[in-house]
Design an enzyme around this catalytic site. Structure first.
Site, PDB file in Angstrom:
ATOM      1  N   HIS A   1       0.428   4.777   8.744  1.00 60.23           N
ATOM      2  CA  HIS A   1       1.280   3.612   9.026  1.00 60.23           C
ATOM      3  C   HIS A   1       2.661   3.753   8.392  1.00 60.23           C
ATOM      4  CE1 HIS A   1       0.945   1.189   5.255  1.00 60.23           C
ATOM      5  NE2 HIS A   1       1.847   0.403   5.810  1.00 60.23           N
TER       6      HIS A   1
ATOM      7  N   SER B   1       0.832  -1.207   0.000  1.00 49.44           N
ATOM      8  CA  SER B   1       0.000   0.000   0.000  1.00 49.44           C
ATOM      9  C   SER B   1       0.861   1.249   0.000  1.00 49.44           C
ATOM     10  CB  SER B   1      -0.975   0.006   1.179  1.00 49.44           C
ATOM     11  OG  SER B   1      -0.288  -0.144   2.405  1.00 49.44           O
ATOM     12  N   GLU B   2       2.027   1.208   0.684  1.00 49.76           N
ATOM     13  CA  GLU B   2       2.974   2.326   0.645  1.00 49.76           C
ATOM     14  C   GLU B   2       4.412   1.833   0.731  1.00 49.76           C
ATOM     15  OE1 GLU B   2      -0.759   4.358   2.092  1.00 49.76           O
ATOM     16  OE2 GLU B   2       0.390   2.727   2.997  1.00 49.76           O
ATOM     17  N   THR B   3       5.279   2.586   0.075  1.00 51.52           N
ATOM     18  CA  THR B   3       6.725   2.437   0.174  1.00 51.52           C
ATOM     19  C   THR B   3       7.286   3.817   0.482  1.00 51.52           C
ATOM     20  OG1 THR B   3       6.770   0.621  -1.424  1.00 51.52           O
ATOM     21  CG2 THR B   3       8.835   1.814  -1.068  1.00 51.52           C
TER      22      THR B   3
END
Length: 279
Positions: free
Chosen positions: A78, A47-49
């Site tokens: 997060h 979902s995120e990097t």
């Protein structure tokens, strides 16, 4: 030639490793250009990097850029906690013991850390107020529920673009089977109170379209602004926990604490992988 960069994958918002929300973190990333950042985020397919950089603000401990598979975000919860955990794990020393200051596109974000638990101060919302009735109807249609089952709604956008609707119970939230074709390019949360005696006050889900994921396992930004909304309305206590990720087989637990006008959003953070990224 590709150069080695410290890498960590951090599990956020669960006391059981591999049951929260993972974020990939690449440190010492000043020499990585924006195009490569986006390419890497698309490849990790999380979902995120995030990419940890030298701060440009003298009061910050580090700067972070946050990418989804579909684009960059000014702020996300997060990834903020996971990036801080990776930075500390790598030997980062905050200017003020017990407090980390993160610089991101949304500004300076203050974090508190104690052991494996981290919490961030919820940033102010960029957009608030009730949703347009036409949008509420669209959400209900996409959720496959009658409009009357949405008992409250609000813009809770602190960067990613969130809106949230409140249902009467956690069971109703867990039963949702959204038709994403009916709600394109939306970022919508659904929250409902749990029964008396439950270990958590609410169950929340975060539905996302247009960024490469459909449902985010555990979402700090959404919980931050939703807590600000509910606490300001007197519909949530100043301290509570939220369950998230249940339908995805996760065991997410988000801790909310409010005081002196600030909502703090926290949870457990665990570095699950350490290594090197060749970029």
């Amino acid at each position: 030639m590709p150069a080695p960069h410290p890498f960590a994958q951090v599990d956020v918002f669960s006391r059981e490793p591999y049951r929260g929300n993972p974020v990939a973190v690449i440190l010492d990333a000043d020499d990585i250009d924006e195009g490569d950042m986006q390419r890497i985020a698309r490849w990790t397919n999380l979902s995120e990097t995030t990419f940890v950089l030298t701060p440009t603000d003298a009061s910050a401990d580090y700067r972070v850029r946050i990418f989804t598979p579909g684009g960059e975000l000014p702020f996300a919860g997060h990834p903020t906690l996971g990036s801080a955990r990776a930075w500390l794990d790598r030997g980062g020393k905050p200017r003020t013991p017990g407090t980390v200051v993160q610089e991101c596109a949304a500004g300076l974000i203050e974090l508190r850390h104690e052991g494996e638990s981290l919490s961030f101060a919820g940033p102010p919302v960029l957009r608030s107020g009730d949703l347009d009735e036409s949008y509420v109807a669209q959400i209900a249609d996409a959720f496959g529920i009658d409009r009357e089952r949405i008992i409250a709604h609000q813009w809770v956008d602190n960067g990613p673009g969130w809106a949230v609707v409140r249902l009467a119970s956690s069971d109703e939230v867990l039963a949702l089977e959204p038709d994403f074709s009916r709600i394109p390019d939306a970022k919508v949360g659904a929250i409902g109170a749990t029964p008396d005696g439950s270990p958590h006050a609410f169950e929340i889900r975060a539905f996302v379209t247009g960024v490469g994921v459909r449902e985010d396992p555990v979402t700090g930004s959404l919980n931050a602004s939703t807590a600000q909304w509910l606490i300001s309305r007197g519909e949530a206590p100043e301290r509570y926990t939220v369950a998230q990720g249940t339908r995805l087989g996760r065991a997410g637990e988000v801790e909310i604490t409010s005081g002196s006008g600030t909502v703090w959003v926290g949870g457990a953070t665990t570095v699950c992988f350490r290594g090197t990224a060749e970029v």
